[in-house]
Design an enzyme around this catalytic site. Structure first.
Site, short mmCIF file in Angstrom:
data_model
loop_
_atom_site.label_atom_id
_atom_site.label_comp_id
_atom_site.label_asym_id
_atom_site.label_seq_id
_atom_site.Cartn_x
_atom_site.Cartn_y
_atom_site.Cartn_z
N SER A 58 43.85 40.65 60.56
CA SER A 58 42.75 41.35 59.76
C SER A 58 42.09 40.22 58.91
CB SER A 58 43.38 42.07 58.97
OG SER A 58 42.37 42.77 57.95
N ASP A 272 35.59 41.64 57.82
CA ASP A 272 36.82 40.86 57.70
C ASP A 272 37.21 40.57 59.40
OD1 ASP A 272 37.95 43.35 58.78
OD2 ASP A 272 39.72 42.97 57.43
N ASP A 274 39.10 41.52 61.52
CA ASP A 274 38.84 42.73 62.87
C ASP A 274 37.89 43.84 62.46
OD1 ASP A 274 40.56 43.60 60.53
OD2 ASP A 274 41.78 44.82 61.44
N ASP A 276 37.56 46.02 60.12
CA ASP A 276 37.37 47.29 59.52
C ASP A 276 37.31 47.40 57.84
OD1 ASP A 276 39.69 45.80 58.80
OD2 ASP A 276 41.18 47.39 59.37
N ALA A 367 38.89 49.36 46.84
CA ALA A 367 38.13 48.63 46.29
C ALA A 367 37.61 47.10 47.08
CB ALA A 367 38.67 47.89 44.89
N ARG A 468 52.54 45.89 41.38
CA ARG A 468 53.24 46.57 42.43
C ARG A 468 53.59 45.39 43.33
NH1 ARG A 468 49.50 46.54 46.40
NH2 ARG A 468 50.76 47.65 47.87
N GLY A 471 52.54 45.12 50.26
CA GLY A 471 52.96 45.63 51.46
C GLY A 471 52.52 44.63 52.63
N THR A 472 51.63 43.55 52.57
CA THR A 472 51.46 42.61 53.48
C THR A 472 51.93 41.28 53.32
OG1 THR A 472 49.50 42.33 52.34
CG2 THR A 472 49.53 43.93 54.07
N ARG A 477 51.79 42.03 42.97
CA ARG A 477 50.50 41.92 42.67
C ARG A 477 50.54 42.35 41.33
NH1 ARG A 477 48.18 40.37 47.25
NH2 ARG A 477 48.44 41.19 49.27
C1 LIG Z 1 45.13 44.81 46.28
C2 LIG Z 1 44.65 44.75 47.97
O1 LIG Z 1 43.79 44.22 48.21
N1 LIG Z 1 45.78 45.20 48.75
C3 LIG Z 1 45.59 45.05 50.26
C4 LIG Z 1 46.61 44.61 50.89
O2 LIG Z 1 47.82 45.48 50.75
P1 LIG Z 1 49.21 44.85 49.71
O3 LIG Z 1 49.99 46.00 50.12
O4 LIG Z 1 48.39 44.74 48.31
O5 LIG Z 1 49.40 43.52 50.44
O6 LIG Z 1 46.35 44.66 52.45
C5 LIG Z 1 46.11 45.98 52.88
C6 LIG Z 1 46.10 46.02 54.45
O7 LIG Z 1 44.65 45.01 54.85
C7 LIG Z 1 44.99 46.72 52.06
O8 LIG Z 1 44.82 48.08 52.75
C8 LIG Z 1 45.20 46.63 50.77
O9 LIG Z 1 44.06 47.14 50.04
MG LIG Z 2 40.85 44.31 58.66
#
Ligand SMILES: CC(=O)N[C@H]1[C@@H](OP(=O)(O)O)O[C@H](CO)[C@@H](O)[C@@H]1O
Ligand SMILES: [Mg+2]
Length: 515
Positions: A58, A272, A274, A276, A367, A468, A471-472, A477
């Site tokens: 992504s 971005d 990919d 989406d 957002a 929180r 997750g990526t 954050r």
């Molecule tokens: C604050 C923020 O922008 N978080 C992003 C980011 O997730 P995190 O779980 O915050 O790393 O990546 C996700 C996947 O691309 C997206 O869905 C999400 O909105």
């Molecule tokens: Mg993407």
């Protein structure tokens, strides 16, 4: 019967690195591309129906890669399958891997007499071909039927999965080809625009990613009804993907990519890597940049749909709702809550999408620009990808709504005024120590930390902050918003400092901006 020997032998060619524990995060598995070979070998073994596998990271930097799994409806993987995918990815050896596959087949009652069917695609990352080869090897090991959709966008892959699985049924979603996708969306867009003056040409920043291929192809299908000007479409120079361009760059830096200049009044958007995710922006009469993010897109689209529904006299029958996450700007939530039901869910499209399905028309955008509208309104339904957020189709929807409302960027932007906000990353030794509740708006662990965040928040009029684990990425954050830019920054950096200290961060490495 499982072809055990075949699976085991081939799996030995794609050993799992022993020092890595793979986590299925907000949007699939994602890390450095070169460490993912074993995951790709393993992920295809999921279902009897056609599922999708998208090899992409992504908006992440070019050396990263990842894999997103697409369920048979063309949507994001059901959470129950994430645990299976994680167990498969983490089996320490080929023998253990076969045992996990065996257990999965039994637990989920997979009928082995029906071959697994997979359609896969990749974005333009250099590690893509090697990962696709590992995936193919895994699919051959279980004698799956597969189709290679080549280099294409995530939304196109989602579209293909849905069309393949609905082919010849009453729910047929269209032709299972890229041409089918381009035709469906562009035809609906033309119908939506009928009788309206064509929108001004739109500049589309493709983040030097795969979205450029699709944006270029759309030109022929749009004819002279809508001109698009594709920029940041370099798919050959190493290192340029998502680099100082694209949706994430714009959202994070809240400024134009340096490669783009806008004339006063001009509107543009960024995808971005990919395609989406979508960020809009425009230059005002003084040439000043203004961002129109996912919350602004939600507001524009949802308000327009509410107007349409009211005008048709169906507002009693048709339930319209908006889904947001905790990252939605407080002003957008306030504006929308006065007009229609607004629900908050945890981060990640999978949560938003499933919540949106509870309404007759559900609109969601994070957002940061991931989103779509799930609707029953003809023409709108076809211009919007119903399976997942699709930056290009979302951009067409925005243009159609702006044309109907005779809005420029200025009128759109003035629907509400964003609260200044700041997002900060905190590197901690164990992000899994951070646990949340209430759609990620409150911490339950580490114990006592939320009370301290609350105390800080109270010091800022209209201030809001939450913490929180990502997750990526391997970070925690912190988000904060407040009445002024300075207050939003201060609150965010104070909470970040709190998180850093509570998590036992090394005082000598403490980022200097943390208060
Ligand atoms: C604050 C923020 O922008 N978080 C992003 C980011 O997730 P995190 O779980 O915050 O790393 O990546 C996700 C996947 O691309 C997206 O869905 C999400 O909105
Ligand atoms: Mg993407």
């Amino acid at each position: 019967m499982l072809p055990v020997k075949e699976i085991q032998e081939r799996s030995d060619r794609h050993p799992k690195p022993s020092d890595i524990k793979f986590q299925y995060g907000t949007a699939g598995f994602r890390t450095l591309g070169k460490t993912l070979d074993s995951v790709l070998f393993r992920v295809g073994k999921l279902d009897g129906k056609t599922i999708g596998v998208m090899v992409t990271a992504s908006h992440n930097p070019e050396p990263d890669n990842g894999v997103k799994l697409v369920d048979p409806r063309g949507e994001m993987l059901e959470s129950s399958w994430e645990a299976h995918a994680t167990a498969l990815a983490n089996a320490p050896s080929s023998v253990a891997f076969v045992a996990v596959v065996d257990e999965l087949v039994r637990a989920t009652k997979i009928d082995l007499s029906i071959p697994a069917r997979v359609v896969y695609a990749r974005d333009t990352r250099p590690t893509g071909p090697q990962l696709v080869a590992a995936l193919k090897d895994g699919l051959e090991a279980i004698k799956a039927e597969y189709r290679d959709a080549g280099v294409t966008t995530t939304p196109v892959l989602h579209y293909l999965v849905r069309t393949i699985n609905t082919k010849g049924t009453k729910d047929s979603y269209g032709e299972d080809t890229e041409e089918g996708y381009l035709t469906k969306i562009s035809d609906a867009f033309k119908k939506l625009l009928a009788g309206k003056p064509p929108p001004p040409p739109l500049l589309i920043d493709c983040a030097n990613g795969v979205g450029a291929l699709m944006a270029e192809r759309f030109k022929a299908y749009l004819g002279d009804i809508f001109a698009i000007n594709v920029v940041n479409a370099d798919l050959h120079t190493p290192g340029v993907l998502n680099n100082s361009c694209g949706a994430d760059f714009v959202k994070v830096n809240q400024k134009l990519p340096p490669s783009i200049t806008l004339q006063p009044g001009q509107r543009a958007c960024s995808l971005d890597g990919d395609a989406d995710r979508l960020m809009y922006y425009y230059a005002d009469e003084h040439g000043q940049f203004h961002m129109l993010d996912g919350d602004k897109i939600t507001t524009l689209v949802a308000s327009y749909i509410v107007e349409l529904v009211k005008a048709s006299g169906l507002d009693e029958q048709i339930k319209v709702g908006v889904i947001q996450t905790a990252y939605a700007n407080g002003s957008s939530t306030k504006y929308l809550s006065g007009r229609l039901p607004v629900k908050c869910v945890p981060t990640g499209v999978k949560h938003l999408h499933h919540a949106a399905e509870q309404y007759d028309i559900g609109v969601y955008f994070e957002a940061n620009g991931h989103g779509t509208a799930l609707t029953n309104l003809r023409n709108i339904i076809d211009v919007i990808n119903q399976t997942v957020g699709d930056a290009l189709s979302d951009a067409f929807l925005v243009e159609a709504v702006l044309a109907h409302k005779s809005f420029s960027g200025v009128e759109w932007d003035s629907m509400y005024c964003d609260l200044p906000n700041r997002l900060v990353k905190v590197v901690v030794s164990d992000r899994n120590a951070f646990k949340t509740e209430d759609a990620e708006r409150r911490l339950v662990s580490p114990l006592g930390l939320q009370v301290k965040v609350d105390e800080l928040m109270r010091k800022y009029g209209g201030g809001r902050s939450f913490v929180r684990p990502s997750g990526t990425e391997d970070v925690v954050r912190v988000y904060a918003e407040a009445a002024t830019r300075a207050e939003a920054d201060e609150l965010a950096f104070r909470v970040a400092g709190l998180v850093y200290d509570e998590a036992g961060g090394d005082p000598s490495q403490r980022p200097k901006e943390f208060i």
